[in-house]
Design a protein around this motif. Structure first.
Motif, short mmCIF file in Angstrom:
data_model
loop_
_atom_site.label_atom_id
_atom_site.label_comp_id
_atom_site.label_asym_id
_atom_site.label_seq_id
_atom_site.Cartn_x
_atom_site.Cartn_y
_atom_site.Cartn_z
N VAL A 39 0.85 -1.19 0.00
CA VAL A 39 0.00 0.00 0.00
C VAL A 39 0.89 1.23 0.00
O VAL A 39 2.08 1.16 0.33
N LYS A 47 -9.83 8.31 0.13
CA LYS A 47 -10.05 6.98 0.69
C LYS A 47 -11.55 6.80 0.87
O LYS A 47 -12.23 7.68 1.37
N GLY A 68 -6.22 1.37 -5.34
CA GLY A 68 -5.97 0.19 -4.53
C GLY A 68 -7.27 -0.26 -3.89
O GLY A 68 -8.10 0.56 -3.50
N ASN A 70 -8.91 -3.21 -1.03
CA ASN A 70 -8.70 -4.25 -0.03
C ASN A 70 -10.03 -4.92 0.24
O ASN A 70 -10.90 -4.34 0.91
N ARG A 77 -8.60 3.09 -2.24
CA ARG A 77 -7.67 4.22 -2.21
C ARG A 77 -7.46 4.71 -3.65
O ARG A 77 -7.11 3.93 -4.54
N TRP A 94 -4.25 -5.75 0.24
CA TRP A 94 -4.33 -4.70 -0.78
C TRP A 94 -3.91 -5.22 -2.15
O TRP A 94 -2.99 -6.02 -2.29
N TYR A 96 -3.45 -3.47 -6.19
CA TYR A 96 -3.42 -2.22 -6.94
C TYR A 96 -3.70 -2.47 -8.42
O TYR A 96 -3.18 -3.41 -9.02
#
Length: 289
Positions: A39, A47, A68, A70, A77, A94, A96
């Motif tokens: 992350v 966020k 990102g 999760n 994110r 996480w 991406y």
């Protein structure tokens, strides 16, 4: 872990469209597997709570470089810039995702899902018009023969003809000395060496413009990685007979790969058995593989 590619399309999810409250365009993202469980707080724009990857991706708007997600924490994110070298902090869960350009062969629902110079045809991105697929992109079809080396069964010594006149780009020629012209023989032929492995779509032959157009008949064209006629693949044929100034496009039944293209008269002349092969120009439409 394999890369994950996901296509976000407004028409595929009512919930996604409602959530975004905006007109969405299709966008492809690919997960960078090397950044799993990593992350970053660098260039972090926002966020959010998010229930799914599609919901998170919908928040990745015009200024978003990557996002990102999760699934364990249900967090999203959004980053304004994304350098994988900056995404180094360890945190379980996480993943991406980075924008990934659509490719030829991808599944699609409309043309906007496809790369430049491609269209959505029956659910798949294919090259349009005068373009052919080369890997994941579409390339413009060009004349592969222009200026390339030519060989053949013979050159007629009664004229000042040259091999290269078959691929010099000139048409509507009236001077017989500026044509490709073989001797009077059985099964005359010419071969164009393309120089590199190429994909051939069609072969166009320009008949002479100064008379005796009916001499052109019984033509077969082949493509291969050797000049050995028996080992080449047939593109197509022109039965004829032609007419003076005739232009004949021979479409290959399928795209053919090769470094050599041969044009050959394979039918004997009814009166004499032998033939002349006389051409203004040979155009080979395709792309370098």
């Amino acid at each position: 872990m394999k890369d994950i590619q996901l296509c976000i399309n407004c028409f595929l999810s009512f919930a996604l469209c409602t959530f975004s409250k905006a007109n969405l365009i299709s966008q492809y993202y690919k997960m960078e597997s090397s950044l799993e469980n990593k992350v970053s707080n660098i260039s972090l724009m926002a966020k959010h709570h998010s229930e799914s990857i599609p919901e998170c991706s919908a928040m990745c708007g015009e200024l978003c470089a990557c996002f990102g997600f999760n699934p364990q924490l249900k967090k999203c994110r959004i980053h304004q810039s994304c350098n994988p070298a900056d995404i180094t902090e360890d945190e379980t869960g996480w993943r991406y995702f980075f924008p990934d350009e659509p490719s030829v062969g991808d599944r699609c629902s409309s043309n906007v899902n496809c790369p430049d110079k491609a269209v959505c045809d029956r659910g798949m991105c294919v090259c349009s018009g005068t373009y052919l697929a080369s890997g994941k992109v579409c390339q413009n079809v060009t004349n592969l023969a222009l200026g390339k080396p030519v060989s053949g069964s013979s050159l007629n010594q009664h004229f000042k003809v040259k091999w290269e006149y078959a691929v010099d780009g000139r048409t509507h020629v009236t001077d017989p000395n500026l044509l490709f012209h073989t001797s009077f023989e059985l099964y005359p032929w010419l071969t164009v060496a393309l120089g590199r492995l190429s994909i051939v779509k069609s072969i166009t032959i320009y008949n002479r413009n100064d008379g005796h157009g009916e001499w052109l008949h019984g033509v077969e064209t082949r493509v291969g990685n050797t000049i050995d006629w028996a080992q080449m693949s047939t593109c197509g044929t022109f039965v004829g007979p032609s007419v003076t100034g005739g232009v004949h496009v021979i479409e290959c039944e399928k795209l053919l790969y090769g470094m050599f293209v041969t044009v050959k008269i394979v039918k004997q002349n009814n009166m004499y058995g032998k033939n002349y092969l006389v051409l203004e120009e040979v155009v080979i439409a395709g792309i370098v593989a």
